[in-house]
Structures are given as structure tokens and as C-alpha cells.
Design a protein around this motif. Sequence first.
Motif, short mmCIF file in Angstrom:
data_model
loop_
_atom_site.label_atom_id
_atom_site.label_comp_id
_atom_site.label_asym_id
_atom_site.label_seq_id
_atom_site.Cartn_x
_atom_site.Cartn_y
_atom_site.Cartn_z
N ALA A 52 -4.65 1.90 3.40
CA ALA A 52 -3.74 3.04 3.28
C ALA A 52 -4.51 4.36 3.40
CB ALA A 52 -2.99 2.99 1.95
N ILE A 53 -3.83 5.39 3.89
CA ILE A 53 -4.44 6.70 4.00
C ILE A 53 -4.41 7.40 2.64
CG2 ILE A 53 -3.80 6.93 6.41
CD1 ILE A 53 -1.52 8.76 5.52
N ILE A 54 -5.20 8.46 2.51
CA ILE A 54 -5.25 9.27 1.30
C ILE A 54 -4.58 10.60 1.58
CG2 ILE A 54 -6.75 10.40 -0.38
CD1 ILE A 54 -8.83 8.28 0.17
N THR A 55 -3.69 11.02 0.68
CA THR A 55 -3.03 12.31 0.82
C THR A 55 -3.02 13.03 -0.53
OG1 THR A 55 -0.86 11.31 0.42
CG2 THR A 55 -1.55 11.57 2.72
N PHE A 56 -2.90 14.35 -0.46
CA PHE A 56 -2.81 15.20 -1.65
C PHE A 56 -1.40 15.77 -1.75
CE2 PHE A 56 -7.34 15.13 -1.03
CZ PHE A 56 -7.90 15.33 -2.30
N SER A 57 -0.99 16.08 -2.97
CA SER A 57 0.22 16.87 -3.15
C SER A 57 -0.04 18.30 -2.69
CB SER A 57 0.66 16.86 -4.62
OG SER A 57 -0.35 17.41 -5.45
N LEU A 58 1.02 19.06 -2.42
CA LEU A 58 0.84 20.40 -1.88
C LEU A 58 0.06 21.30 -2.83
CD1 LEU A 58 4.31 21.08 -0.20
CD2 LEU A 58 2.14 20.54 0.91
N ASP A 59 0.24 21.13 -4.14
CA ASP A 59 -0.49 21.98 -5.09
C ASP A 59 -1.88 21.44 -5.40
OD1 ASP A 59 0.11 19.75 -6.59
OD2 ASP A 59 1.33 20.81 -8.08
N GLY A 60 -2.25 20.27 -4.82
CA GLY A 60 -3.59 19.73 -5.00
C GLY A 60 -3.87 19.09 -6.34
N THR A 61 -2.83 18.89 -7.16
CA THR A 61 -3.05 18.32 -8.49
C THR A 61 -2.94 16.80 -8.50
OG1 THR A 61 -0.70 18.61 -9.04
CG2 THR A 61 -2.20 20.42 -9.60
N ARG A 62 -2.45 16.20 -7.44
CA ARG A 62 -2.29 14.75 -7.38
C ARG A 62 -2.86 14.21 -6.07
NH1 ARG A 62 2.36 16.62 -9.87
NH2 ARG A 62 2.91 15.59 -11.85
N ILE A 63 -3.42 13.00 -6.17
CA ILE A 63 -3.93 12.29 -4.99
C ILE A 63 -3.17 10.98 -4.87
CG2 ILE A 63 -5.94 11.28 -3.84
CD1 ILE A 63 -7.71 13.10 -5.46
N PHE A 64 -2.70 10.68 -3.68
CA PHE A 64 -1.96 9.45 -3.43
C PHE A 64 -2.81 8.50 -2.59
CE2 PHE A 64 1.01 12.97 -3.85
CZ PHE A 64 1.87 12.51 -4.83
N PHE A 65 -2.93 7.27 -3.05
CA PHE A 65 -3.72 6.26 -2.35
C PHE A 65 -3.04 4.91 -2.52
CE2 PHE A 65 -5.14 6.56 -6.66
CZ PHE A 65 -5.43 5.26 -7.06
N GLY A 66 -3.51 3.92 -1.79
CA GLY A 66 -2.86 2.61 -1.80
C GLY A 66 -3.57 1.61 -2.69
N THR A 67 -2.79 0.66 -3.24
CA THR A 67 -3.34 -0.46 -4.00
C THR A 67 -2.71 -1.75 -3.49
OG1 THR A 67 -1.65 -0.26 -5.73
CG2 THR A 67 -3.71 0.95 -6.05
N VAL A 68 -3.42 -2.85 -3.63
CA VAL A 68 -2.93 -4.16 -3.18
C VAL A 68 -3.34 -5.21 -4.21
CG1 VAL A 68 -2.99 -3.64 -0.71
CG2 VAL A 68 -5.03 -4.52 -1.83
N PRO A 69 -2.65 -6.35 -4.24
CA PRO A 69 -3.07 -7.43 -5.14
C PRO A 69 -4.47 -7.92 -4.78
CG PRO A 69 -0.84 -7.81 -4.34
CD PRO A 69 -1.38 -6.67 -3.54
N LYS A 70 -5.20 -8.31 -5.78
CA LYS A 70 -6.54 -8.82 -5.57
C LYS A 70 -6.49 -10.08 -4.72
CE LYS A 70 -10.52 -10.58 -8.18
NZ LYS A 70 -11.05 -10.87 -9.54
N PRO A 71 -7.24 -10.15 -3.63
CA PRO A 71 -7.19 -11.33 -2.76
C PRO A 71 -7.76 -12.55 -3.46
CG PRO A 71 -8.98 -9.89 -2.08
CD PRO A 71 -8.21 -9.15 -3.14
N PRO A 72 -7.28 -13.73 -3.10
CA PRO A 72 -7.84 -14.94 -3.72
C PRO A 72 -9.28 -15.17 -3.29
CG PRO A 72 -6.37 -15.50 -1.90
CD PRO A 72 -6.24 -14.02 -2.10
N ALA A 73 -9.96 -15.96 -4.05
CA ALA A 73 -11.35 -16.28 -3.72
C ALA A 73 -11.42 -16.98 -2.37
CB ALA A 73 -11.95 -17.17 -4.81
N GLU A 74 -12.47 -16.70 -1.65
CA GLU A 74 -12.62 -17.28 -0.32
C GLU A 74 -12.78 -18.79 -0.41
OE1 GLU A 74 -15.76 -15.44 1.73
OE2 GLU A 74 -14.84 -13.44 1.76
#
Length: 379
Positions: A326-348
Amino acid sequence: MLRRIAFSLVLVCSLDAAKSAKRPLRHTDYDGWRHIQNQQLSNDGRYLAYALFPQQGDGELVVRDLVTGREMRQPAGALPPPPPPNYTNPQIEEALPEPPGIAVKFSADSRTLVASTFAPYEDVERAKREKKKADEMPRGDLVLIELKSGKAFRAPRVISFQLPTKGSGYVAYLQAPEPALALSAEQPEPTAKRKKTQTGDLILRNWSDGTERKFSEVSEYALTKDGQVLAYSVAASKPEANGVYVLKTGSTADPVPILAGKGRYEKLAWDEEETMLAFLSDRDDSSGAQHRFALYGWDRKSAEAVELVSTGTPGFRSGWIVSDKAIITFSLDGTRIFFGTVPKPPAERAPDLTPSDERVSVDLWSWKDDYIQPMQKVR
């Protein structure tokens, strides 16, 4: 006498009609048609730029002075075909993919135009006949035009470029290495397990005097809108040199690392005021194979970047990790950062050692299914 005059008039009209008769269109006529793409107007309203492409063959970049009528033209290469439909993740009533186009941008002061081009048609066809790989296919150029004088500068094999939207004087572009030098002896062939990061030479060009600075093995870069700070990440053949570096465009000082060491550094993003830079890195990941990324931030007044969020941060969802997709974005006022999270992948899993001639592949189909199996795969 009247009959003779009438007959003469009918004969003349018939001859004129035969001369003005239009022939039907042929396929060769379509190839000569050209269409306009990517129209751009300079901030002062004086210059108009657009790309002109035929159905097949090389196009051109046209820049027109709307005051004097003078035109400047540069070769733009051949327009590549649109991407194929997405059969793996189709959308309902998915529209046809848009054909790619060149990037055309005017500088903020309306003195310079920067554009990307495609590779020439003959070079692309030759590479196809030679069965070149995707990373070996010819690339287009970067074109920089001084609008007042009409002088043009071209740089080959350009992957991308960035132009300040509020400042002037500099342009940054990423240039692919020479084909023969694309893979050095110190860089082993990428494996299927971990794809090699595409890198190139980052060029910072001052278009006022033509001076350039080059930085090698760069994977990403981000130029501020005022054109005063350039940040870039390095994916070097020697992992110890990896990191995120910053420099002031008007200075001759060496770039300063704000975070460096073994690992990947991705998704560079500035906030709206461009006082904070955010990015992802797995530098502190001890597992190695799972690529545990963390979110980092750097204030322009600070010396180093600091970790903002990781799986060990209080409140972070258990069993999940920071996503590097996922891409990283900021709120317009710069007080928040938005990023992506996903479930931990299973062991190989352990590799499948079953011989290929003994492996079984089964497709299950029911008579209640709306479509037969091949059509289900396509849809």
C-alpha cells in the motif's frame, strides 16, 4: 437545339460527379490518421503542448507558442499497446484499458517543458524479433525544451522524472543503466522467492546551466514541490550501502543518510507542507524471510529518521504486519499518516520434492455451475 443543350448539360454534370466521387476507406488510410494526447497549457497561458501519435509508427511532441504561432517538435517514439484485460481479478463491466501516454509538464515559471517519450517503433520491433526480455526492451527519452530559445536536451533510457510544481530550476529523473551493465558480477540473478528491486541512476539536473549530479543504484526518489530537497532510497549491490538519503538541490554537499543499513527502503512520501518524509523499511527485521516492515518518519529539521509504527507498537493489531504494497499518504493538516496493514503470512512451507510427472492437478466442476470450467477461469 434545346435537346442538344440539355444533353450537354447532363454529360457535363455526369463528368463532374465522376470526378468528385470518393473512394471507400482502406486500412492503409487508418494508419495515417493521428490523434492528440496529453494536452497541457503553461501557467502563463502562452504555450500549448501535446503529443501527436499515428495508429502505427512514431509520433511527435508538439509545443506551440500561442502568441507568435511558432512550433517546436520533438520525436516521441511509438505509442505502446494498451495493457491486457485483468482476467485474474476482473471487475463488473470493466472498461477497456486506457492506452499509455507520454508525460508532459511545464515548469512553474513557464520557461521550460519536460516530457517523457517512448522508444522508436523500429527499435521495439527489432527487440521483439530478438525476443528480448521485458527489462531489456528499449526505453524512451527525457526531453527538456527551453521555450524561449527552442533548445532541446534529451536523455536516453529514462524510467521516470519529477518536476517541482511550485519551484523552478531543477528536474530529477531516473535513468536505466546500460543493458550490458544492468547486472553486475556482484549482483546475483534474482530468485523467484525475492524479486530484484529495479534500480537506476538518479540524475538531478539544473536546467539553467546544464550541470548534473548523479547518484547510483537508486530505487525510489521524491523531489519536494519547491524543488529544494531531494530524497531517494538506495538498493545497492552491497547491502550495507542501502538507505534513504537526502540533499539540498542548491548545495554541492554530499547526500546525508537519514536511515541506512541492510534492508529495503520503500514508499517515500512527503506531507502537504513537505516538512515530514515518511517511508517503510525492514532494516530491523531479524527474521529476514518475512520482511517485517516498519513505518519511519523524518522531520526536515532532524538529523535522522525515527520509527513511528511497527508490530511492537502499543495498539497495533495482533497477528497483522505493516504492508509494503500500500502507498503512504498524509492528511491535509499533516497530523495523520495513512498506511496499509495485512494479516501475518503463514510460515513458509517446505519445498515440494514430488517429481513433476507425478504431480496431480484437478479442476472440480458441478453440473449446477453456470459456466464450464474454462470459462470460469477466464471470468
